[in-house]
Enzyme design. Sequence first.
Site, PDB file in Angstrom:
ATOM      1  N   LYS A  22      27.271  89.757 -30.323  1.00  0.00           N
ATOM      2  CA  LYS A  22      27.201  90.111 -31.745  1.00  0.00           C
ATOM      3  C   LYS A  22      25.840  89.779 -32.342  1.00  0.00           C
ATOM      4  O   LYS A  22      25.219  90.602 -33.020  1.00  0.00           O
ATOM      5  CB  LYS A  22      28.296  89.370 -32.515  1.00  0.00           C
ATOM      6  CG  LYS A  22      28.168  89.517 -34.027  1.00  0.00           C
ATOM      7  CD  LYS A  22      28.951  88.468 -34.790  1.00  0.00           C
ATOM      8  CE  LYS A  22      28.572  88.503 -36.267  1.00  0.00           C
ATOM      9  NZ  LYS A  22      29.257  87.481 -37.053  1.00  0.00           N
ATOM     10  N   ASN A  23      25.365  88.550 -32.107  1.00  0.00           N
ATOM     11  CA  ASN A  23      24.125  88.106 -32.739  1.00  0.00           C
ATOM     12  C   ASN A  23      22.917  88.907 -32.268  1.00  0.00           C
ATOM     13  O   ASN A  23      21.977  89.137 -33.029  1.00  0.00           O
ATOM     14  CB  ASN A  23      23.913  86.613 -32.507  1.00  0.00           C
ATOM     15  CG  ASN A  23      24.910  85.767 -33.267  1.00  0.00           C
ATOM     16  OD1 ASN A  23      25.498  86.215 -34.244  1.00  0.00           O
ATOM     17  ND2 ASN A  23      25.131  84.542 -32.827  1.00  0.00           N
ATOM     18  N   ASP A 121      29.864  83.913 -43.249  1.00  0.00           N
ATOM     19  CA  ASP A 121      30.784  82.783 -43.106  1.00  0.00           C
ATOM     20  C   ASP A 121      30.520  81.703 -44.146  1.00  0.00           C
ATOM     21  O   ASP A 121      29.382  81.446 -44.516  1.00  0.00           O
ATOM     22  CB  ASP A 121      30.612  82.140 -41.722  1.00  0.00           C
ATOM     23  CG  ASP A 121      31.303  82.932 -40.629  1.00  0.00           C
ATOM     24  OD1 ASP A 121      32.184  83.715 -40.960  1.00  0.00           O
ATOM     25  OD2 ASP A 121      30.944  82.749 -39.460  1.00  0.00           O
ATOM     26  N   MET A 341      23.810  71.476 -37.796  1.00  0.00           N
ATOM     27  CA  MET A 341      23.184  72.563 -38.544  1.00  0.00           C
ATOM     28  C   MET A 341      23.940  72.981 -39.802  1.00  0.00           C
ATOM     29  O   MET A 341      23.335  73.396 -40.784  1.00  0.00           O
ATOM     30  CB  MET A 341      22.982  73.771 -37.629  1.00  0.00           C
ATOM     31  CG  MET A 341      22.016  73.512 -36.488  1.00  0.00           C
ATOM     32  SD  MET A 341      21.610  75.017 -35.590  1.00  0.00           S
ATOM     33  CE  MET A 341      20.631  74.346 -34.249  1.00  0.00           C
TER      34      MET A 341
END
Length: 436
Positions: A22-23, A121, A341
């Site tokens: 996906k990324n 998200d 993160m």
Amino acid sequence: MSTFEIIGGQPLKGELTPQGAKNEALQILCATLLTDEKVTIHNIPNILDVNKLIELLSDLGVQVSQESKNSYTFKAENVDLEYLNSPEFVKKGSSLRGSIMIIGPLLARFGKGYIPRPGGDKIGRRRLDTHFIGFQKLGAEFNFNQGENFYRVEAKKLKGTYMLLDEASVTGTANIIMAAVLAEGTTTIYNAACEPYIQQLCRMLILMGAKITGVGSNLLEIEGVEKLGGCEHKILPDMIEIGSFIGLAAMTKSEITIKDVAYKELGMIPDAFKRLGIKMELRGDDIFIPKQENYEIETFIDGSILTVADAPWPGLTPDLLSVFLVVATQAKGSVLIHQKMFESRLFFTDKLIDMGAQIILCDPHRATVIGLNQENQLRPTTMVSPDIRAGVALLIAALSAEGKSIIHNIDQIDRGYENIDLRLNAIGANIKRIVN
């Protein structure tokens, strides 16, 4: 809001083929805006976020043709820049985090790039400063209308420069690379992200005629060219899905073969799972996970509790920490999960605690997991998926829990995983999709 109804507690057996990453797909699709020639992309995952971006490109005037199930051609010959000022663009662009990466290509080729503040998200702050500081260093003028939540960058001609990124942002690096390939002169990017997704983007751009050196490192040098041409590119298998399948096999005591994983591109993901005690074999380019009744977490050499933490590549991807946390709940031993993160990604642990997991949420970034050693199975429950990765972690937990679990808001899972219910049902899972 759709729902999964899961009957868990049964081992699975069979083969799973990971979808395209996906990324990577989100970056590669945006890069098609850099040329007016035809670009063919293979192994595009059929997932919500990617399909939204393809629709957005089509609305921008890109000719999109689906050649086969996961292969498309794109031709950005007649891009409609006026669409960037339309209410429809504001609505669609703001609903998709990946839309931020259309700015670099548009700025490079047309001298302007606009985007509403993108969504995505709810996993904590995901600032965009790196993107826009990079554009400014290339000579672009940046404007942010706070009332409209709208970003604009414009430049008559981008000029190469040296820049040291304040963070190794993957999407920020991708955006700056795509802007720099058509800039005048040489651009040096230090502290660049070097994930396989970035390496793949660079390889594709080189095929299109870009001049990039240092691919795979955190120091990139880009010599601008006047024009890019078409190419053909294949997207890597999704490392996050591969990691999710490894965790699924361990939690459900299943025997699963994951096909065609591009093992060399997985970095430390397999070894990190091995440190949780999960056995696996590399067979050609497939990963075979045997059925295990138990798995034991390693300690550090001095006997202290293992820490599993995310870090920029080649460190462990933050997208898999939710899965590592779930898998640890049934291991023998303890582990500290440190999500550096994003400060909201561990907030789904309350759902696992409701299922009987022994987890201490130390703070927004750290959780200590005391493994149950498969002696006390998780209990079924009703949950809501808060984001893509936590959603799949909860699905894994539900499949390991004997009885019926319910997961609401599975549209979040669909954003990142292609037909996950059908694919898992094919190897013995019992997942029913309820469309509300």
